[in-house]
Design a protein around this motif. Structure first.
Motif, PDB file in Angstrom:
ATOM      1  N   LEU A 190      -4.771   1.991  -2.820  1.00  0.00           N
ATOM      2  CA  LEU A 190      -4.248   2.816  -1.738  1.00  0.00           C
ATOM      3  C   LEU A 190      -3.958   1.937  -0.528  1.00  0.00           C
ATOM      4  CD1 LEU A 190      -6.845   5.755  -1.931  1.00  0.00           C
ATOM      5  CD2 LEU A 190      -4.645   5.567  -3.144  1.00  0.00           C
ATOM      6  N   VAL A 191      -2.747   2.028  -0.026  1.00  0.00           N
ATOM      7  CA  VAL A 191      -2.360   1.326   1.198  1.00  0.00           C
ATOM      8  C   VAL A 191      -1.949   2.393   2.206  1.00  0.00           C
ATOM      9  CG1 VAL A 191      -0.864  -0.393   2.247  1.00  0.00           C
ATOM     10  CG2 VAL A 191      -1.515  -0.624  -0.152  1.00  0.00           C
ATOM     11  N   SER A 192      -2.623   2.422   3.347  1.00  0.00           N
ATOM     12  CA  SER A 192      -2.407   3.504   4.301  1.00  0.00           C
ATOM     13  C   SER A 192      -2.212   2.941   5.703  1.00  0.00           C
ATOM     14  CB  SER A 192      -3.600   4.470   4.269  1.00  0.00           C
ATOM     15  OG  SER A 192      -3.371   5.587   5.097  1.00  0.00           O
ATOM     16  N   PRO A 212      -0.028   1.936  -7.556  1.00  0.00           N
ATOM     17  CA  PRO A 212      -0.451   1.933  -6.152  1.00  0.00           C
ATOM     18  C   PRO A 212       0.257   3.030  -5.364  1.00  0.00           C
ATOM     19  CG  PRO A 212       1.038   0.105  -6.577  1.00  0.00           C
ATOM     20  CD  PRO A 212       0.773   0.737  -7.898  1.00  0.00           C
ATOM     21  N   LEU A 213      -0.449   3.575  -4.377  1.00  0.00           N
ATOM     22  CA  LEU A 213       0.110   4.600  -3.508  1.00  0.00           C
ATOM     23  C   LEU A 213       0.211   4.082  -2.084  1.00  0.00           C
ATOM     24  CD1 LEU A 213      -1.822   7.845  -4.613  1.00  0.00           C
ATOM     25  CD2 LEU A 213       0.266   6.853  -5.599  1.00  0.00           C
ATOM     26  N   LEU A 214       1.318   4.397  -1.432  1.00  0.00           N
ATOM     27  CA  LEU A 214       1.518   4.140  -0.011  1.00  0.00           C
ATOM     28  C   LEU A 214       1.344   5.477   0.699  1.00  0.00           C
ATOM     29  CD1 LEU A 214       2.538   2.237   2.340  1.00  0.00           C
ATOM     30  CD2 LEU A 214       4.826   3.148   1.817  1.00  0.00           C
ATOM     31  N   LEU A 215       0.296   5.615   1.492  1.00  0.00           N
ATOM     32  CA  LEU A 215      -0.060   6.889   2.111  1.00  0.00           C
ATOM     33  C   LEU A 215       0.438   6.915   3.552  1.00  0.00           C
ATOM     34  CD1 LEU A 215      -3.726   7.068   0.770  1.00  0.00           C
ATOM     35  CD2 LEU A 215      -1.671   8.096  -0.237  1.00  0.00           C
ATOM     36  N   LEU A 216       1.206   7.955   3.894  1.00  0.00           N
ATOM     37  CA  LEU A 216       1.874   8.031   5.193  1.00  0.00           C
ATOM     38  C   LEU A 216       1.508   9.348   5.870  1.00  0.00           C
ATOM     39  CD1 LEU A 216       5.281   6.674   3.880  1.00  0.00           C
ATOM     40  CD2 LEU A 216       3.592   5.392   5.211  1.00  0.00           C
ATOM     41  N   HIS A 217       0.740   9.252   6.943  1.00  0.00           N
ATOM     42  CA  HIS A 217       0.150  10.416   7.602  1.00  0.00           C
ATOM     43  C   HIS A 217       1.167  11.209   8.419  1.00  0.00           C
ATOM     44  CE1 HIS A 217       0.313   8.486  11.567  1.00  0.00           C
ATOM     45  NE2 HIS A 217      -0.140   7.371  10.996  1.00  0.00           N
TER      46      HIS A 217
END
Length: 209
Positions: A51-53, A24-29
């Motif tokens: 994907l967790v954003s 899993p990826l934690l996406l941080l803008h």
């Protein structure tokens, strides 16, 4: 399919995994982004991953961020610590809610900085991190031990926002903290480009594939 579920502590989007074993990826803008910004990037970096954003909870002139600052490159470090703790709590909630393994953070600019802070302040929260155009988030972080967790820092050699010395200092902090560190400086500025995508995708496959 993206699910705009916002019943946890941070507004976020979630894309379920479509490939067994994909991390899993934690996406941080970055500043001014939102919970949808990095979903396409996440799908390209690790096809099939959950994907967790989340959306940053701080507003700067109407633009979402993950923590406060007083000027470009001058961070409110008390707020960094507070927001990193909030992000760590969100990660724990998301893992339980969606039944996820410990995620790998993929952060750009402001998102990379909060991911770096989370790695330093709560080493157990993440499996690793891709930090694109990251700066030192804490001038005097606590002693931390990542125990060999993989960390990739992608800096821009012509970045007008992140001085080369600052990026090098961040790399030294992670080396001292026991990360399995890869730090590459690309012939580019602050923006996210194809080189970042190619290097990060290959690094993720080699480190977590």
């Amino acid at each position: 399919m993206d699910l705009p579920l916002n019943d946890l502590s941070m507004i976020h989007r979630f894309t379920p995994a479509s490939a067994e074993g994909a991390p899993p990826l934690l996406l941080l803008h970055g500043t001014g982004g939102d919970e949808s910004d990095l979903l396409p990037l996440g799908g390209l970096l690790s096809p099939g991953s959950a994907l967790v954003s989340p959306r940053g909870r701080v507003l700067e002139n109407g633009m979402p961020r993950f923590f406060r600052r007083s000027a470009e490159g001058v961070f409110d470090e008390a707020d960094v610590r507070l927001r990193a703790a909030e992000l760590g709590e969100f990660v724990a909630q998301a893992r339980e809610h969606y039944d996820l393994a410990r995620p790998i953070a993929v952060g750009f600019s402001n998102g990379a900085n909060i991911a770096a802070a989370l790695m330093m302040l709560a080493p157990e929260a993440l499996a690793g991190a891709v930090l694109i155009r990251a700066m030192v988030p804490l001038t005097d972080p606590p002693a931390f031990d990542l125990g060999g967790k993989p960390v990739l820092i992608l800096s821009g050699g012509m970045d007008p926002i992140v001085p080369a010395e600052n990026a090098a200092r961040l790399a030294r902090q992670f080396q001292a903290g026991g990360a399995a560190l890869t730090h590459e400086t690309l012939p580019t500025g602050h923006g996210l480009g194809q080189m970042d995508l190619t290097i990060a995708r290959e690094w993720l496959a080699a480190s977590f594939g």
